[in-house]
Design a protein around this motif. Structure first.
Motif, PDB file in Angstrom:
ATOM      1  N   PHE A 180      55.543  35.769  14.185  1.00 24.06           N
ATOM      2  CA  PHE A 180      55.794  37.125  14.663  1.00 24.06           C
ATOM      3  C   PHE A 180      57.296  37.412  14.652  1.00 24.06           C
ATOM      4  N   GLU A 181      57.634  38.682  14.535  1.00 26.97           N
ATOM      5  CA  GLU A 181      58.975  39.078  14.920  1.00 26.97           C
ATOM      6  C   GLU A 181      58.916  39.395  16.402  1.00 26.97           C
ATOM      7  N   ALA A 182      59.757  38.764  17.187  1.00 28.88           N
ATOM      8  CA  ALA A 182      59.725  38.917  18.641  1.00 28.88           C
ATOM      9  C   ALA A 182      61.111  39.296  19.129  1.00 28.88           C
ATOM     10  N   ALA A 183      61.349  40.585  19.216  1.00 26.61           N
ATOM     11  CA  ALA A 183      62.662  41.086  19.616  1.00 26.61           C
ATOM     12  C   ALA A 183      62.747  41.179  21.133  1.00 26.61           C
ATOM     13  N   VAL A 184      63.755  40.550  21.708  1.00 24.37           N
ATOM     14  CA  VAL A 184      63.997  40.660  23.143  1.00 24.37           C
ATOM     15  C   VAL A 184      64.901  41.869  23.376  1.00 24.37           C
ATOM     16  N   VAL A 185      64.436  42.801  24.200  1.00 22.29           N
ATOM     17  CA  VAL A 185      65.163  44.050  24.423  1.00 22.29           C
ATOM     18  C   VAL A 185      65.326  44.292  25.921  1.00 22.29           C
ATOM     19  N   ASP A 186      66.338  45.060  26.263  1.00 22.34           N
ATOM     20  CA  ASP A 186      66.575  45.402  27.674  1.00 22.34           C
ATOM     21  C   ASP A 186      65.748  46.592  28.130  1.00 22.34           C
ATOM     22  N   ASP A 187      65.115  47.286  27.184  1.00 15.42           N
ATOM     23  CA  ASP A 187      64.397  48.527  27.497  1.00 15.42           C
ATOM     24  C   ASP A 187      62.987  48.503  26.913  1.00 15.42           C
ATOM     25  N   VAL A 188      62.220  47.463  27.238  1.00 16.72           N
ATOM     26  CA  VAL A 188      60.921  47.294  26.605  1.00 16.72           C
ATOM     27  C   VAL A 188      59.984  48.471  26.886  1.00 16.72           C
ATOM     28  N   MET A 189      60.094  49.088  28.065  1.00 14.32           N
ATOM     29  CA  MET A 189      59.185  50.193  28.375  1.00 14.32           C
ATOM     30  C   MET A 189      59.489  51.424  27.516  1.00 14.32           C
ATOM     31  N   ARG A 190      60.724  51.568  27.082  1.00 15.48           N
ATOM     32  CA  ARG A 190      61.040  52.669  26.158  1.00 15.48           C
ATOM     33  C   ARG A 190      60.255  52.491  24.865  1.00 15.48           C
ATOM     34  N   TRP A 191      60.097  51.245  24.410  1.00 15.37           N
ATOM     35  CA  TRP A 191      59.299  50.973  23.223  1.00 15.37           C
ATOM     36  C   TRP A 191      57.811  51.182  23.502  1.00 15.37           C
ATOM     37  N   LYS A 192      57.386  50.844  24.702  1.00 16.01           N
ATOM     38  CA  LYS A 192      55.974  51.008  25.023  1.00 16.01           C
ATOM     39  C   LYS A 192      55.598  52.486  25.173  1.00 16.01           C
ATOM     40  N   TYR A 193      56.506  53.306  25.657  1.00 16.65           N
ATOM     41  CA  TYR A 193      56.214  54.746  25.720  1.00 16.65           C
ATOM     42  C   TYR A 193      56.133  55.338  24.318  1.00 16.65           C
ATOM     43  N   ALA A 194      56.954  54.859  23.394  1.00 16.46           N
ATOM     44  CA  ALA A 194      56.847  55.314  22.004  1.00 16.46           C
ATOM     45  C   ALA A 194      55.502  54.915  21.422  1.00 16.46           C
ATOM     46  N   LYS A 195      55.065  53.694  21.692  1.00 15.44           N
ATOM     47  CA  LYS A 195      53.763  53.246  21.206  1.00 15.44           C
ATOM     48  C   LYS A 195      52.648  54.075  21.832  1.00 15.44           C
ATOM     49  N   LEU A 196      52.796  54.433  23.092  1.00 17.85           N
ATOM     50  CA  LEU A 196      51.806  55.288  23.759  1.00 17.85           C
ATOM     51  C   LEU A 196      51.591  56.582  22.991  1.00 17.85           C
ATOM     52  N   LEU A 197      52.671  57.203  22.543  1.00 15.63           N
ATOM     53  CA  LEU A 197      52.532  58.460  21.809  1.00 15.63           C
ATOM     54  C   LEU A 197      51.706  58.269  20.537  1.00 15.63           C
ATOM     55  N   GLY A 198      51.913  57.164  19.842  1.00 16.22           N
ATOM     56  CA  GLY A 198      51.118  56.896  18.650  1.00 16.22           C
ATOM     57  C   GLY A 198      49.669  56.604  18.972  1.00 16.22           C
ATOM     58  N   ASN A 199      49.437  55.971  20.118  1.00 10.67           N
ATOM     59  CA  ASN A 199      48.074  55.609  20.506  1.00 10.67           C
ATOM     60  C   ASN A 199      47.251  56.787  21.019  1.00 10.67           C
ATOM     61  N   LEU A 200      47.858  57.955  21.150  1.00 11.63           N
ATOM     62  CA  LEU A 200      47.089  59.117  21.589  1.00 11.63           C
ATOM     63  C   LEU A 200      46.004  59.483  20.582  1.00 11.63           C
ATOM     64  N   GLY A 201      46.154  59.024  19.343  1.00 10.55           N
ATOM     65  CA  GLY A 201      45.132  59.276  18.324  1.00 10.55           C
ATOM     66  C   GLY A 201      43.991  58.281  18.337  1.00 10.55           C
ATOM     67  N   ASN A 202      44.051  57.260  19.196  1.00  8.95           N
ATOM     68  CA  ASN A 202      42.967  56.282  19.242  1.00  8.95           C
ATOM     69  C   ASN A 202      41.627  56.937  19.535  1.00  8.95           C
ATOM     70  N   ALA A 203      41.640  57.924  20.430  1.00  7.61           N
ATOM     71  CA  ALA A 203      40.393  58.600  20.787  1.00  7.61           C
ATOM     72  C   ALA A 203      39.859  59.415  19.617  1.00  7.61           C
ATOM     73  N   VAL A 204      40.746  59.986  18.819  1.00  5.75           N
ATOM     74  CA  VAL A 204      40.311  60.733  17.623  1.00  5.75           C
ATOM     75  C   VAL A 204      39.616  59.782  16.655  1.00  5.75           C
ATOM     76  N   GLN A 205      40.239  58.645  16.419  1.00  5.68           N
ATOM     77  CA  GLN A 205      39.671  57.661  15.506  1.00  5.68           C
ATOM     78  C   GLN A 205      38.347  57.116  16.020  1.00  5.68           C
ATOM     79  N   ALA A 206      38.285  56.856  17.317  1.00  4.79           N
ATOM     80  CA  ALA A 206      37.069  56.276  17.884  1.00  4.79           C
ATOM     81  C   ALA A 206      35.884  57.239  17.784  1.00  4.79           C
ATOM     82  N   THR A 207      36.117  58.505  18.045  1.00  7.68           N
ATOM     83  CA  THR A 207      35.015  59.459  18.084  1.00  7.68           C
ATOM     84  C   THR A 207      34.661  60.033  16.722  1.00  7.68           C
ATOM     85  N   THR A 208      35.641  60.117  15.814  1.00  8.06           N
ATOM     86  CA  THR A 208      35.369  60.751  14.516  1.00  8.06           C
ATOM     87  C   THR A 208      35.465  59.790  13.342  1.00  8.06           C
ATOM     88  N   GLY A 209      35.833  58.534  13.595  1.00  7.44           N
ATOM     89  CA  GLY A 209      35.888  57.541  12.521  1.00  7.44           C
ATOM     90  C   GLY A 209      37.299  57.269  12.058  1.00  7.44           C
TER      91      GLY A 209
END
Length: 335
Positions: A180-209
């Motif tokens: 893995f690439e495993a980057a140690v960062v001082d602001d990990v939650m900033r990265w997790k909030y960015a990932k959250l925005l991308g994951n908002l489409g998970n429900a679209v994919q789950a319900t419509t394929g």
């Protein structure tokens, strides 16, 4: 260090299997048919390097290990809706030499969304966030695939409350050795909030394929715009699309012929688990919207639809994108 992977599904089993393959000590925590398959036949993990069977210790809870060791690392990889039960169970486990896991051991939250870190911080002294970019599939007990190259996945790690320490750097070194690439960062939650925005489409994919379509991309864009609006209102920063692209570009590329598979929410429906993570993805946007007076009708529509699918055991992809978009349009018109 010994890694105890709490939730040996797509993400947990991939990280655990790759760590074991790199010579690290790993224990898998699983339940039901999956635990039985792991015990009987081992973890069958397929990566770009090929398929390998990892015969690792498998437990259903801390009682299966006795006293935990002071060098144990808890990797929390259950879905967020299952996090409280797991944190309570493992947090109370006794550690050799005195104290409990919650008092003495580190817990790494390797999940979508941003809620698990908050749940863990209520219980554990040492909490780390892990932003996971690791396309993996878990549909059959004992069998997991993560068919990306040249890296299996990209992980950003850091203290959930901000900053980093020597322990997380040692963990990152083990993950780097495991592919893995495993980057140690001082602001990990900033990265997790960015990932959250991308994951908002998970429900679209789950319900419509999982098949891509312009109408699906358009609905995700609407959900994302709501998400960005509530984050701004709440004063929450997130990593930019340019930062994400620079961190990932050319590093985690699906192998040709790996087949079309959906993400974590789609897989939950496919396995018929009866629950889905939408309350902690789209629902996070709804929560912040209500706290800060920002309407979030699209995310509420997606959250509601995904939960209906999970609770009624509907198959993934059973809804048309046209119908889902129509529901979102109606919700917007009522705001």
């Amino acid at each position: 260090m010994r890694y105890i992977v709490i939730g040996a599904g797509a993400i947990g089993a991939t990280i655990g299997g790759r760590l074991a393959g790199a010579g690290r000590e790993v224990v898998l925590v699983a339940r039901g048919a999956h635990a039985e398959a792991l015990r009987a036949d081992g973890l069958r993990l397929t990566t770009a390097d090929g398929t390998r069977v990892h015969r690792l210790p498998v437990v259903t809870g801390p009682d299966g290990l006795g006293e935990l060791r002071p060098d144990d690392v808890l990797l929390l990889a259950v879905k967020t809706q299952d996090a409280i039960a797991a944190l309570d169970e493992w947090g109370d486990a006794e550690v050799a030499g005195g104290g409990t896991a919650a008092q003495r051991l580190p817990v790494l939250c390797a999940q979508n969304g941003v809620e698990s870190e908050r749940l863990a911080l209520r219980r554990f002294v040492r909490v780390y966030g892990v932003c996971v970019w690791l396309p993996a599939t878990f549909l059959e007990p004992g069998v997991v695939s993560a068919l990306c190259a040249p890296l299996t996945g990209i992980l950003h790690l850091g203290l959930a409350a901000g900053g980093a320490d020597a322990r997380v750097r040692r963990i990152a070194a083990d993950l780097e050795a495991a592919g893995f690439e495993a980057a140690v960062v001082d602001d990990v939650m900033r990265w997790k909030y960015a990932k959250l925005l991308g994951n908002l489409g998970n429900a679209v994919q789950a319900t419509t394929g999982p098949e891509p379509a312009p109408a699906k991309a358009a609905l995700l864009l609407r959900a994302r715009r709501e998400g960005e609006a509530v984050l701004r209102a709440a004063g929450i920063a997130w990593a930019s699309a340019q930062e994400e692209a620079a961190a990932r570009e050319g590093k985690v590329v699906p192998e040709a012929g790996s087949g079309l598979r959906g993400g974590s929410s789609w897989q939950s429906l496919q396995r018929g688990t009866g629950s889905i993570e939408a309350d902690y993805l789209n629902g996070e946007v709804c929560l912040l919207g209500r706290l800060h007076g920002i309407p979030t009708p699209v995310n509420e529509t997606l959250r509601h639809a995904a939960n209906i699918f999970a609770r009624q055991s509907l198959p993934p992809g059973a809804m048309s994108i046209e119908d889902l978009t129509s529901l979102a349009d109606e919700a917007e018109s009522r705001r």
